[in-house]
Design a protein around this motif. Structure first.
Motif, PDB file in Angstrom:
ATOM      1  N   ASP A 172      22.102 -55.501  65.310  1.00 24.21           N
ATOM      2  CA  ASP A 172      22.183 -56.935  65.512  1.00 24.21           C
ATOM      3  C   ASP A 172      23.613 -57.406  65.249  1.00 24.21           C
ATOM      4  O   ASP A 172      24.107 -57.311  64.125  1.00 24.21           O
ATOM      5  CB  ASP A 172      21.217 -57.649  64.564  1.00 24.21           C
ATOM      6  CG  ASP A 172      21.213 -59.161  64.741  1.00 24.21           C
ATOM      7  OD1 ASP A 172      21.921 -59.651  65.642  1.00 24.21           O
ATOM      8  OD2 ASP A 172      20.506 -59.838  63.972  1.00 24.21           O
ATOM      9  N   PRO A 173      24.321 -57.931  66.262  1.00 24.24           N
ATOM     10  CA  PRO A 173      25.717 -58.341  66.054  1.00 24.24           C
ATOM     11  C   PRO A 173      25.870 -59.487  65.065  1.00 24.24           C
ATOM     12  O   PRO A 173      26.956 -59.688  64.514  1.00 24.24           O
ATOM     13  CB  PRO A 173      26.185 -58.748  67.460  1.00 24.24           C
ATOM     14  CG  PRO A 173      24.930 -59.030  68.223  1.00 24.24           C
ATOM     15  CD  PRO A 173      23.888 -58.129  67.659  1.00 24.24           C
ATOM     16  N   ALA A 174      24.785 -60.238  64.823  1.00 25.43           N
ATOM     17  CA  ALA A 174      24.863 -61.333  63.853  1.00 25.43           C
ATOM     18  C   ALA A 174      25.179 -60.819  62.457  1.00 25.43           C
ATOM     19  O   ALA A 174      25.674 -61.575  61.609  1.00 25.43           O
ATOM     20  CB  ALA A 174      23.550 -62.110  63.837  1.00 25.43           C
ATOM     21  N   LEU A 175      24.929 -59.531  62.237  1.00 21.55           N
ATOM     22  CA  LEU A 175      25.244 -58.921  60.944  1.00 21.55           C
ATOM     23  C   LEU A 175      26.705 -59.132  60.565  1.00 21.55           C
ATOM     24  O   LEU A 175      27.031 -59.381  59.405  1.00 21.55           O
ATOM     25  CB  LEU A 175      24.944 -57.415  61.006  1.00 21.55           C
ATOM     26  CG  LEU A 175      25.424 -56.542  59.844  1.00 21.55           C
ATOM     27  CD1 LEU A 175      24.640 -56.865  58.585  1.00 21.55           C
ATOM     28  CD2 LEU A 175      25.287 -55.064  60.191  1.00 21.55           C
ATOM     29  N   PHE A 176      27.590 -59.076  61.555  1.00 18.51           N
ATOM     30  CA  PHE A 176      29.023 -59.140  61.278  1.00 18.51           C
ATOM     31  C   PHE A 176      29.499 -60.567  60.999  1.00 18.51           C
ATOM     32  O   PHE A 176      30.617 -60.761  60.524  1.00 18.51           O
ATOM     33  CB  PHE A 176      29.801 -58.531  62.444  1.00 18.51           C
ATOM     34  CG  PHE A 176      29.352 -57.141  62.768  1.00 18.51           C
ATOM     35  CD1 PHE A 176      29.567 -56.106  61.879  1.00 18.51           C
ATOM     36  CD2 PHE A 176      28.670 -56.878  63.953  1.00 18.51           C
ATOM     37  CE1 PHE A 176      29.125 -54.825  62.163  1.00 18.51           C
ATOM     38  CE2 PHE A 176      28.227 -55.599  64.247  1.00 18.51           C
ATOM     39  CZ  PHE A 176      28.457 -54.562  63.351  1.00 18.51           C
ATOM     40  N   ALA A 177      28.683 -61.558  61.321  1.00 19.68           N
ATOM     41  CA  ALA A 177      29.062 -62.948  61.084  1.00 19.68           C
ATOM     42  C   ALA A 177      28.626 -63.435  59.708  1.00 19.68           C
ATOM     43  O   ALA A 177      28.939 -64.562  59.319  1.00 19.68           O
ATOM     44  CB  ALA A 177      28.449 -63.840  62.162  1.00 19.68           C
ATOM     45  N   ARG A 178      27.906 -62.603  58.952  1.00 20.91           N
ATOM     46  CA  ARG A 178      27.455 -63.010  57.625  1.00 20.91           C
ATOM     47  C   ARG A 178      28.631 -63.051  56.651  1.00 20.91           C
ATOM     48  O   ARG A 178      29.639 -62.379  56.860  1.00 20.91           O
ATOM     49  CB  ARG A 178      26.399 -62.038  57.107  1.00 20.91           C
ATOM     50  CG  ARG A 178      25.114 -62.041  57.928  1.00 20.91           C
ATOM     51  CD  ARG A 178      24.165 -60.978  57.427  1.00 20.91           C
ATOM     52  NE  ARG A 178      22.978 -60.885  58.267  1.00 20.91           N
ATOM     53  CZ  ARG A 178      22.077 -59.914  58.166  1.00 20.91           C
ATOM     54  NH1 ARG A 178      22.222 -58.957  57.256  1.00 20.91           N
ATOM     55  NH2 ARG A 178      21.035 -59.909  58.975  1.00 20.91           N
ATOM     56  N   PRO A 179      28.494 -63.816  55.547  1.00 15.65           N
ATOM     57  CA  PRO A 179      29.558 -63.833  54.529  1.00 15.65           C
ATOM     58  C   PRO A 179      29.826 -62.433  53.990  1.00 15.65           C
ATOM     59  O   PRO A 179      28.903 -61.615  53.866  1.00 15.65           O
ATOM     60  CB  PRO A 179      28.980 -64.741  53.433  1.00 15.65           C
ATOM     61  CG  PRO A 179      27.991 -65.599  54.139  1.00 15.65           C
ATOM     62  CD  PRO A 179      27.400 -64.737  55.228  1.00 15.65           C
ATOM     63  N   LEU A 180      31.082 -62.159  53.692  1.00 11.89           N
ATOM     64  CA  LEU A 180      31.453 -60.850  53.176  1.00 11.89           C
ATOM     65  C   LEU A 180      30.829 -60.622  51.809  1.00 11.89           C
ATOM     66  O   LEU A 180      30.706 -61.542  50.995  1.00 11.89           O
ATOM     67  CB  LEU A 180      32.974 -60.731  53.077  1.00 11.89           C
ATOM     68  CG  LEU A 180      33.714 -60.846  54.415  1.00 11.89           C
ATOM     69  CD1 LEU A 180      35.217 -60.794  54.190  1.00 11.89           C
ATOM     70  CD2 LEU A 180      33.292 -59.745  55.362  1.00 11.89           C
ATOM     71  N   THR A 181      30.449 -59.388  51.528  1.00 10.94           N
ATOM     72  CA  THR A 181      29.813 -59.042  50.265  1.00 10.94           C
ATOM     73  C   THR A 181      30.855 -58.806  49.179  1.00 10.94           C
ATOM     74  O   THR A 181      31.862 -58.138  49.400  1.00 10.94           O
ATOM     75  CB  THR A 181      28.973 -57.764  50.427  1.00 10.94           C
ATOM     76  OG1 THR A 181      27.974 -58.004  51.418  1.00 10.94           O
ATOM     77  CG2 THR A 181      28.309 -57.384  49.128  1.00 10.94           C
TER      78      THR A 181
END
Length: 248
Positions: free
Chosen positions: A193-202
């Motif tokens: 899911d490309p939306a994974l990369f738009a999440r806030p950085l951990t």
């Protein structure tokens, strides 16, 4: 300009196409953008105009960008520099007497000079990372298949990948979230899911003094470079990796 005006009108109607809405965007000249020339930096293809978009260019358009041109590359993307006999030489954004790197040198310089906020590029052995470093921006080589498609780069059948370039890590991740994702036309593309990369950085947990103690066992640290590790720890703190914290 007409497309930009339409993007404004869409926003006024409450219509938002995606994270690139209204962004002026130039595409690396190894890939097709409909209505624009794709020379691949070679006189063999000078004046050739694309009739369709490369797959990831399709995705960038769907996310709202406005294509304004192409970015320079060495002939067929072959070289760690950016010059060719069609468009000439792209010079370093900070020192025109220096090289821009390559092969995504045009993209890196356009981002560094704020001609565009983010840029696409391709990478075989450093073609996103090298020019990004030369021009003080960020370039990411994703895993093979992360961004589906094939470029005109001579190494494409084996090791070349497409990816993002930006002036900040969050912007880099944003563009990757637009470019990435499975497509049935490219069987080797990755199904994530490309939306994974738009999440806030951990944020991760770390301990600066522990780092120094651990690396003191190494010859480099024994030879008096513990200060380098401390400086790196300070750098981690500056970018938000706080001691003893973890954020999902």
């Amino acid at each position: 300009m007409r497309q930009s005006a339409e993007r404004d009108a869409q926003l006024a109607r409450g219509q938002w196409l995606g994270p690139l809405h209204g962004f002026p965007q130039a595409i690396k000249d190894l890939d097709d953008a409909a209505g624009f020339p794709t020379s691949m930096g070679s006189p063999l293809f000078k004046g050739q105009v694309a009739t369709s978009d490369t797959l990831y260019v399709e995705r960038m358009k769907r996310a709202g960008c406005v294509i304004i041109g192409k970015t320079n590359t060495p002939e067929f993307g072959l070289g760690s520099q950016t010059y060719n006999s069609v468009y000439g030489t792209t010079r370093n954004a900070y020192d025109p007497s220096m090289a821009a790197g390559g092969s995504s040198g045009g993209a890196a310089v356009a981002v560094a000079l704020r001609m565009q906020a983010v840029a696409d590029g391709s990478d075989h052995a450093g073609s996103l990372r090298n020019p990004a470093a030369f021009n003080n921006v960020f370039g990411l080589r994703p895993s093979f298949g992360r961004v589906p498609g094939v470029t005109g780069d001579v190494f494409s059948p084996s090791l070349t990948v497409m990816g993002p370039m930006a002036r900040s890590v969050p912007d880099l991740a944003m563009l990757l979230s637009v470019q990435a994702g499975y497509d049935p036309r490219v069987p080797l593309s990755l199904d994530t899911d490309p939306a994974l990369f738009a999440r806030p950085l951990t944020r991760i947990s770390w301990d600066a003094s522990g780092l120094v103690r651990r690396f003191r066992r190494c010859n480099a640290i024994r030879s008096g470079r513990a200060g380098t590790v401390r400086a790196c720890a300070t750098g981690l703190r500056v970018v938000g990796l706080h001691r003893g914290t973890r954020q999902a």
